[in-house]
Motif scaffolding. Sequence first.
Motif, PDB file in Angstrom:
ATOM      1  N   UNK A 143    -101.625  -6.675 -13.234  1.00  0.00           N
ATOM      2  CA  UNK A 143    -101.866  -6.790 -11.792  1.00  0.00           C
ATOM      3  C   UNK A 143    -100.755  -7.538 -11.071  1.00  0.00           C
ATOM      4  N   UNK A 144    -100.740  -7.378  -9.737  1.00  0.00           N
ATOM      5  CA  UNK A 144     -99.747  -8.044  -8.902  1.00  0.00           C
ATOM      6  C   UNK A 144    -100.384  -9.183  -8.118  1.00  0.00           C
ATOM      7  N   UNK A 145     -99.698 -10.318  -8.132  1.00  0.00           N
ATOM      8  CA  UNK A 145    -100.125 -11.498  -7.374  1.00  0.00           C
ATOM      9  C   UNK A 145     -99.000 -11.865  -6.420  1.00  0.00           C
ATOM     10  N   UNK A 146     -99.328 -12.120  -5.152  1.00  0.00           N
ATOM     11  CA  UNK A 146     -98.340 -12.593  -4.188  1.00  0.00           C
ATOM     12  C   UNK A 146     -98.436 -14.094  -4.030  1.00  0.00           C
ATOM     13  N   UNK A 147     -97.296 -14.781  -4.117  1.00  0.00           N
ATOM     14  CA  UNK A 147     -97.252 -16.245  -3.981  1.00  0.00           C
ATOM     15  C   UNK A 147     -96.210 -16.583  -2.929  1.00  0.00           C
ATOM     16  N   UNK A 148     -96.645 -17.206  -1.841  1.00  0.00           N
ATOM     17  CA  UNK A 148     -95.723 -17.545  -0.767  1.00  0.00           C
ATOM     18  C   UNK A 148     -95.766 -19.007  -0.409  1.00  0.00           C
ATOM     19  N   UNK A 149     -94.604 -19.544  -0.061  1.00  0.00           N
ATOM     20  CA  UNK A 149     -94.494 -20.911   0.447  1.00  0.00           C
ATOM     21  C   UNK A 149     -94.180 -20.826   1.938  1.00  0.00           C
ATOM     22  N   UNK A 150     -95.045 -21.375   2.785  1.00  0.00           N
ATOM     23  CA  UNK A 150     -94.807 -21.491   4.215  1.00  0.00           C
ATOM     24  C   UNK A 150     -94.555 -20.127   4.864  1.00  0.00           C
ATOM     25  N   UNK A 151     -93.336 -19.828   5.306  1.00  0.00           N
ATOM     26  CA  UNK A 151     -93.029 -18.526   5.892  1.00  0.00           C
ATOM     27  C   UNK A 151     -93.287 -17.404   4.900  1.00  0.00           C
ATOM     28  N   UNK A 152     -93.075 -17.665   3.612  1.00  0.00           N
ATOM     29  CA  UNK A 152     -93.392 -16.667   2.592  1.00  0.00           C
ATOM     30  C   UNK A 152     -94.868 -16.295   2.619  1.00  0.00           C
ATOM     31  N   UNK A 153     -95.737 -17.264   2.900  1.00  0.00           N
ATOM     32  CA  UNK A 153     -97.165 -16.975   3.047  1.00  0.00           C
ATOM     33  C   UNK A 153     -97.425 -16.095   4.257  1.00  0.00           C
ATOM     34  N   UNK A 154     -96.696 -16.336   5.346  1.00  0.00           N
ATOM     35  CA  UNK A 154     -96.844 -15.511   6.540  1.00  0.00           C
ATOM     36  C   UNK A 154     -96.475 -14.062   6.243  1.00  0.00           C
ATOM     37  N   UNK A 155     -95.425 -13.863   5.469  1.00  0.00           N
ATOM     38  CA  UNK A 155     -94.979 -12.513   5.112  1.00  0.00           C
ATOM     39  C   UNK A 155     -96.029 -11.815   4.264  1.00  0.00           C
ATOM     40  N   UNK A 158     -99.173 -10.980   6.349  1.00  0.00           N
ATOM     41  CA  UNK A 158     -98.933  -9.827   7.207  1.00  0.00           C
ATOM     42  C   UNK A 158     -99.028  -8.538   6.409  1.00  0.00           C
ATOM     43  N   UNK A 159     -98.446  -8.538   5.220  1.00  0.00           N
ATOM     44  CA  UNK A 159     -98.497  -7.359   4.359  1.00  0.00           C
ATOM     45  C   UNK A 159     -99.930  -7.044   3.939  1.00  0.00           C
ATOM     46  N   UNK A 160    -100.674  -8.062   3.533  1.00  0.00           N
ATOM     47  CA  UNK A 160    -102.035  -7.841   3.038  1.00  0.00           C
ATOM     48  C   UNK A 160    -102.981  -7.386   4.143  1.00  0.00           C
ATOM     49  N   UNK A 161    -102.735  -7.828   5.381  1.00  0.00           N
ATOM     50  CA  UNK A 161    -103.622  -7.502   6.488  1.00  0.00           C
ATOM     51  C   UNK A 161    -103.252  -6.191   7.181  1.00  0.00           C
ATOM     52  N   UNK A 162    -102.320  -5.443   6.597  1.00  0.00           N
ATOM     53  CA  UNK A 162    -101.974  -4.126   7.136  1.00  0.00           C
ATOM     54  C   UNK A 162    -103.132  -3.159   6.914  1.00  0.00           C
ATOM     55  N   UNK A 163    -103.068  -2.024   7.589  1.00  0.00           N
ATOM     56  CA  UNK A 163    -104.167  -1.059   7.514  1.00  0.00           C
ATOM     57  C   UNK A 163    -104.234  -0.345   6.167  1.00  0.00           C
ATOM     58  N   UNK A 237     -92.842 -16.388  17.424  1.00  0.00           N
ATOM     59  CA  UNK A 237     -93.740 -16.407  18.586  1.00  0.00           C
ATOM     60  C   UNK A 237     -94.501 -15.087  18.688  1.00  0.00           C
ATOM     61  N   UNK A 238     -93.810 -13.976  18.499  1.00  0.00           N
ATOM     62  CA  UNK A 238     -94.466 -12.668  18.526  1.00  0.00           C
ATOM     63  C   UNK A 238     -95.417 -12.524  17.350  1.00  0.00           C
ATOM     64  N   UNK A 239     -94.979 -13.001  16.174  1.00  0.00           N
ATOM     65  CA  UNK A 239     -95.803 -12.872  14.975  1.00  0.00           C
ATOM     66  C   UNK A 239     -97.117 -13.654  15.096  1.00  0.00           C
ATOM     67  N   UNK A 240     -97.085 -14.845  15.675  1.00  0.00           N
ATOM     68  CA  UNK A 240     -98.304 -15.638  15.835  1.00  0.00           C
ATOM     69  C   UNK A 240     -99.337 -14.858  16.652  1.00  0.00           C
ATOM     70  N   UNK A 241     -98.884 -14.202  17.706  1.00  0.00           N
ATOM     71  CA  UNK A 241     -99.799 -13.392  18.506  1.00  0.00           C
ATOM     72  C   UNK A 241    -100.321 -12.200  17.703  1.00  0.00           C
ATOM     73  N   UNK A 242     -99.437 -11.580  16.910  1.00  0.00           N
ATOM     74  CA  UNK A 242     -99.811 -10.393  16.149  1.00  0.00           C
ATOM     75  C   UNK A 242    -100.821 -10.714  15.057  1.00  0.00           C
ATOM     76  N   UNK A 243    -100.601 -11.791  14.308  1.00  0.00           N
ATOM     77  CA  UNK A 243    -101.466 -12.089  13.164  1.00  0.00           C
ATOM     78  C   UNK A 243    -102.883 -12.413  13.628  1.00  0.00           C
ATOM     79  N   UNK A 244    -103.026 -12.988  14.809  1.00  0.00           N
ATOM     80  CA  UNK A 244    -104.356 -13.324  15.327  1.00  0.00           C
ATOM     81  C   UNK A 244    -105.167 -12.078  15.661  1.00  0.00           C
ATOM     82  N   UNK A 245    -104.484 -10.955  15.896  1.00  0.00           N
ATOM     83  CA  UNK A 245    -105.166  -9.723  16.288  1.00  0.00           C
ATOM     84  C   UNK A 245    -105.506  -8.831  15.105  1.00  0.00           C
TER      85      UNK A 245
END
Length: 324
Positions: A143-155, A158-163, A237-245
Amino acid sequence: MTDPLPDFCTLSQTGPLAPVTSLDGVLGDYMAHYGLDHCLPHARTVHCGMIDATAWQLWAQVWCPPGPRGTVFIVHGYFDHLGLYAHILEALLKAHWQVVLWDLPGHGLSSGERASITAFDDYVECLHQVRSHVDRQRLAPTPWVGLGQSTGSAILATDALADTPTPWQSLCLLAPLVRPRGWQQTRWIHWALSPFVSSLKRTFRPNSTDAAFARFLRQDDPLQATALSVAWVSAMKVWIRDIRQRPSICLPALILQGEQDLTVDWRWNLPLLREKFPEARVVRHTRARHHLVNESPEIREPLFNALLDFIDAPLTPAERDITL
């Protein structure tokens, strides 16, 4: 007079990702400088080289232990690069996880304007390119596990919350970025300055209780950017608005957060992340700062133990909130 910093830039001319046959020369110096050489006894093979991500050439490494039980993709934070992740790399290899690491565009040995991006979606596209490349080379057993630090977590978030269906078995989000600390003030400063300047001088603040690590970033790391990109702040700034939606996802997730973190607004971030990842477990450490993969050993080790336990059994019921 201090000694000049080593120059690893010739590694950016390395060919495509391929097995390492020799650690002589610049590659060996690079491994030693960042402590990656301590991980070599736990790896059967190591692949290093560039991955073509269309707009960027990305410096990447794949560390292969004997009998891997799956693959962990590590996505580093802003101003970071993969060379700073030796501690977590060693812990994962000892637990027999294959590990894929890569430098974000504009970071480390990857191409691109230093520490800058026009949209966080570009980071996500690079993650897709890296994932596809290593999968085609059969370097990423599931299996695949994603591990992110700070901005890496944001990336990764974003990937996991895609459609589209997610490829991740689970996510580990370390000091995850959603909104940075002091964002209300920062966004007004950004609004006022962005028409006039492209970057601001970076201030190196201790983001770990490990004084040696903080000193290394400030004085001894030749791959550290020295300026904060205004374009990067615009993209955030754009990403913060996007992730909330974005809609939530039922995906096992572990959030590790230091309560002395002065980089992200973690008190605001955690409720939002719980909303997006309702199955998330949260582990907080009362003394940890921001750079959790490089905290002092007495803080880092219990956090790593919690992480390893989670990726071994992400679906096992457990207490949601734990404070260390």
